[in-house]
Design a protein around this motif. Structure first.
Motif, PDB file in Angstrom:
ATOM      1  N   VAL A 107      71.705  15.729   9.827  1.00 19.90           N
ATOM      2  CA  VAL A 107      71.400  16.538  11.005  1.00 19.90           C
ATOM      3  C   VAL A 107      70.054  17.217  10.751  1.00 19.90           C
ATOM      4  N   SER A 108      69.223  17.304  11.780  1.00 27.90           N
ATOM      5  CA  SER A 108      67.879  17.843  11.556  1.00 27.90           C
ATOM      6  C   SER A 108      67.883  19.343  11.278  1.00 27.90           C
ATOM      7  N   LYS A 109      68.880  20.073  11.794  1.00 24.60           N
ATOM      8  CA  LYS A 109      69.000  21.508  11.495  1.00 24.60           C
ATOM      9  C   LYS A 109      70.473  21.917  11.534  1.00 24.60           C
ATOM     10  N   TYR A 110      70.867  22.749  10.570  1.00 26.14           N
ATOM     11  CA  TYR A 110      72.242  23.245  10.452  1.00 26.14           C
ATOM     12  C   TYR A 110      72.267  24.774  10.578  1.00 26.14           C
ATOM     13  N   ILE A 111      73.474  25.290  10.820  1.00 21.92           N
ATOM     14  CA  ILE A 111      73.749  26.722  10.745  1.00 21.92           C
ATOM     15  C   ILE A 111      74.872  26.922   9.728  1.00 21.92           C
ATOM     16  N   VAL A 112      74.761  27.952   8.901  1.00 22.95           N
ATOM     17  CA  VAL A 112      75.783  28.294   7.915  1.00 22.95           C
ATOM     18  C   VAL A 112      76.335  29.676   8.242  1.00 22.95           C
ATOM     19  N   TYR A 113      77.655  29.761   8.394  1.00 24.46           N
ATOM     20  CA  TYR A 113      78.345  31.016   8.660  1.00 24.46           C
ATOM     21  C   TYR A 113      79.109  31.451   7.404  1.00 24.46           C
ATOM     22  N   LYS A 114      79.168  32.740   7.172  1.00 21.90           N
ATOM     23  CA  LYS A 114      80.042  33.286   6.141  1.00 21.90           C
ATOM     24  C   LYS A 114      80.879  34.379   6.779  1.00 21.90           C
ATOM     25  N   ASN A 115      82.204  34.215   6.718  1.00 22.21           N
ATOM     26  CA  ASN A 115      83.129  35.150   7.363  1.00 22.21           C
ATOM     27  C   ASN A 115      82.764  35.343   8.835  1.00 22.21           C
ATOM     28  N   SER A 116      82.461  34.219   9.497  1.00 24.22           N
ATOM     29  CA  SER A 116      82.172  34.139  10.936  1.00 24.22           C
ATOM     30  C   SER A 116      80.855  34.785  11.346  1.00 24.22           C
ATOM     31  N   LYS A 117      80.003  35.142  10.411  1.00 23.78           N
ATOM     32  CA  LYS A 117      78.678  35.670  10.723  1.00 23.78           C
ATOM     33  C   LYS A 117      77.621  34.717  10.182  1.00 23.78           C
ATOM     34  N   ILE A 118      76.535  34.578  10.930  1.00 26.24           N
ATOM     35  CA  ILE A 118      75.480  33.662  10.509  1.00 26.24           C
ATOM     36  C   ILE A 118      74.872  34.134   9.199  1.00 26.24           C
ATOM     37  N   MET A 119      74.876  33.242   8.223  1.00 22.44           N
ATOM     38  CA  MET A 119      74.258  33.525   6.927  1.00 22.44           C
ATOM     39  C   MET A 119      72.892  32.848   6.833  1.00 22.44           C
ATOM     40  N   LYS A 120      72.798  31.615   7.354  1.00 26.91           N
ATOM     41  CA  LYS A 120      71.531  30.883   7.378  1.00 26.91           C
ATOM     42  C   LYS A 120      71.496  30.033   8.647  1.00 26.91           C
ATOM     43  N   GLN A 121      70.300  29.822   9.189  1.00 26.60           N
ATOM     44  CA  GLN A 121      70.178  28.936  10.326  1.00 26.60           C
ATOM     45  C   GLN A 121      68.872  28.158  10.225  1.00 26.60           C
ATOM     46  N   GLY A 122      68.835  27.023  10.937  1.00 28.43           N
ATOM     47  CA  GLY A 122      67.677  26.159  10.830  1.00 28.43           C
ATOM     48  C   GLY A 122      67.598  25.438   9.495  1.00 28.43           C
ATOM     49  N   CYS A 123      68.730  25.330   8.788  1.00 26.81           N
ATOM     50  CA  CYS A 123      68.736  24.691   7.466  1.00 26.81           C
ATOM     51  C   CYS A 123      68.514  23.188   7.609  1.00 26.81           C
ATOM     52  N   LEU A 124      67.740  22.615   6.702  1.00 24.11           N
ATOM     53  CA  LEU A 124      67.478  21.182   6.727  1.00 24.11           C
ATOM     54  C   LEU A 124      68.589  20.374   6.073  1.00 24.11           C
ATOM     55  N   ASP A 125      69.428  21.032   5.268  1.00 20.73           N
ATOM     56  CA  ASP A 125      70.592  20.370   4.681  1.00 20.73           C
ATOM     57  C   ASP A 125      71.594  21.441   4.265  1.00 20.73           C
ATOM     58  N   ILE A 126      72.792  20.997   3.885  1.00 26.00           N
ATOM     59  CA  ILE A 126      73.830  21.925   3.419  1.00 26.00           C
ATOM     60  C   ILE A 126      74.365  21.467   2.066  1.00 26.00           C
ATOM     61  N   LEU A 127      73.499  20.903   1.262  1.00 26.22           N
ATOM     62  CA  LEU A 127      73.897  20.415  -0.055  1.00 26.22           C
ATOM     63  C   LEU A 127      74.459  21.530  -0.924  1.00 26.22           C
ATOM     64  N   ASP A 128      73.872  22.711  -0.862  1.00 23.34           N
ATOM     65  CA  ASP A 128      74.320  23.817  -1.710  1.00 23.34           C
ATOM     66  C   ASP A 128      75.665  24.374  -1.263  1.00 23.34           C
ATOM     67  N   GLU A 129      76.000  24.210   0.012  1.00 27.78           N
ATOM     68  CA  GLU A 129      77.232  24.789   0.549  1.00 27.78           C
ATOM     69  C   GLU A 129      78.429  23.845   0.449  1.00 27.78           C
ATOM     70  N   TRP A 130      78.191  22.555   0.455  1.00 25.24           N
ATOM     71  CA  TRP A 130      79.292  21.580   0.519  1.00 25.24           C
ATOM     72  C   TRP A 130      80.145  21.643  -0.746  1.00 25.24           C
ATOM     73  N   HIS A 283      76.047  22.060  13.219  1.00 27.62           N
ATOM     74  CA  HIS A 283      74.676  21.710  13.578  1.00 27.62           C
ATOM     75  C   HIS A 283      74.072  22.867  14.361  1.00 27.62           C
ATOM     76  N   ASP A 284      72.764  22.921  14.418  1.00 27.06           N
ATOM     77  CA  ASP A 284      72.064  23.863  15.281  1.00 27.06           C
ATOM     78  C   ASP A 284      72.083  23.284  16.692  1.00 27.06           C
ATOM     79  N   PRO A 285      72.516  24.024  17.720  1.00 27.29           N
ATOM     80  CA  PRO A 285      72.623  23.451  19.064  1.00 27.29           C
ATOM     81  C   PRO A 285      71.355  22.699  19.481  1.00 27.29           C
ATOM     82  N   GLY A 286      71.570  21.492  19.984  1.00 23.36           N
ATOM     83  CA  GLY A 286      70.461  20.632  20.370  1.00 23.36           C
ATOM     84  C   GLY A 286      70.044  19.665  19.277  1.00 23.36           C
ATOM     85  N   HIS A 287      70.464  19.932  18.045  1.00 22.29           N
ATOM     86  CA  HIS A 287      70.111  19.081  16.907  1.00 22.29           C
ATOM     87  C   HIS A 287      71.360  18.322  16.470  1.00 22.29           C
TER      88      HIS A 287
END
Length: 305
Positions: A107-130, A283-287
């Motif tokens: 996916v070209s951009k991701y969003i990462v939530y922690k406890n339902s709050k945005i922790m990171k957005q516009g991420c190019l990958d989620i390798l560290d989170e998986w 994913h980031d909406p639209g991506h």
């Protein structure tokens, strides 16, 4: 609650004649950072929600109870698997939907939530989170029927202008499921002449795996859906008229009327409102995640104009 910022990145998109696999590879190698509407015509696109496994069954039930905004089409073939999916589309095996994939990077951009709050957005990958406890779930996307509209001479305006589709939170409640409660429909909007709406409905109706026909249309629908300002979408970019003005400037006119579809941001909003503990990715909406199958794989050939 904002799900993502809509800052525009420089358009580094591949040419439009590419396949879904080409777009995924471009995202995997960080060569693609823009929204995916209009890319790889006729290839399906999917919304992506990645949950700790303990929430997966409730999410499946949410999709089953709300099939229009949340059409579940595939998920990880097993817990922790990021390279293969199982299909829920009749007649299509998982490999036919998505092969040679890396859901953590495609996916070209991701969003990462922690406890339902945005922790990171516009991420190019989620390798560290998986981790090996995640389940990736794929929801159909309305970008998938846009090529049929284009072939019929009814191109959505945002595709021609390289803009992100306008998306709105509504007042229509979702049927709750398990931990997923208290959320509402989200809709995407494309404007058409009033005389074109019936044809638009007819073209998109067979695409039930990607939201199907519109749920509302016309200027009266704006108020019924609880949308306060058509020119201020909750996500995406403000809609424009045929001559480039804000759509709200022609409110009430038949030559530009809003048409609303169920939207795959709906389950993302449900996740954000549910108070889930732990880390969730989307994913980031639209991506979107581009798939290997085509619109003709989910709609009878006679219905694909």
């Amino acid at each position: 609650m904002a799900i993502f910022s809509d800052a525009r990145a420089e358009d580094t998109r591949p040419i439009k004649s590419t396949t879904g696999a080409d777009i995924s590879l471009a995202a995997r190698t960080n060569a693609l950072t823009s929204p995916t509407s209009g890319l790889a015509p006729t290839f399906l696109q999917a919304n992506l929600v990645i949950l700790p496994s303990r929430y997966a069954s409730d999410f499946r039930l949410l999709c089953a109870r709300n099939p229009v905004p949340c059409p579940l089409i595939a998920e990880s073939i097993s817990i922790g698997c990021w390279s293969s999916v199982t299909s829920f589309i009749p007649g299509l095996e998982g490999a036919a939907i998505l092969s040679d994939c890396d859901i953590r990077r495609d996916v070209s951009k991701y969003i990462v939530y922690k406890n339902s709050k945005i922790m990171k957005q516009g991420c190019l990958d989620i390798l560290d989170e998986w981790t090996d406890d995640y389940v990736a779930l794929l929801i159909g996307c309305s970008f998938s029927f846009e090529s049929a509209l284009i072939v019929a001479g009814l191109p959505p305006r945002h595709t021609a202008l390289n803009r992100n589709v306008p998306i709105y939170r509504t007042n229509i409640p979702l049927c709750p499921a398990g931990v997923f409660t208290g959320s509402t429909y989200v809709v995407s909007m494309r404007s058409y002449k009033a005389s074109e709406v019936e044809k638009v409905r007819e073209i998109t109706r067979p695409y039930t795996a990607t939201h199907g026909e519109p749920i509302a249309w016309g200027w009266g629908a704006v108020k019924r859906l609880g949308i306060e300002d058509i020119d201020a979408p909750t996500w995406g970019e403000p809609p424009l008229t045929q001559d480039g003005r804000p759509l709200g400037e022609v409110e009430g006119k038949d030559h530009d009327v809003p048409v609303f579809w169920g939207c795959g941001v709906t389950p993302m909003e449900a996740v954000a409102r549910s108070g889930l503990e732990g880390v969730v990715m989307t994913h980031d909406p639209g991506h979107m995640l581009l798939l290997d199958c085509r619109d003709s794989d989910i709609v009878p050939a006679a219905c694909v104009a």
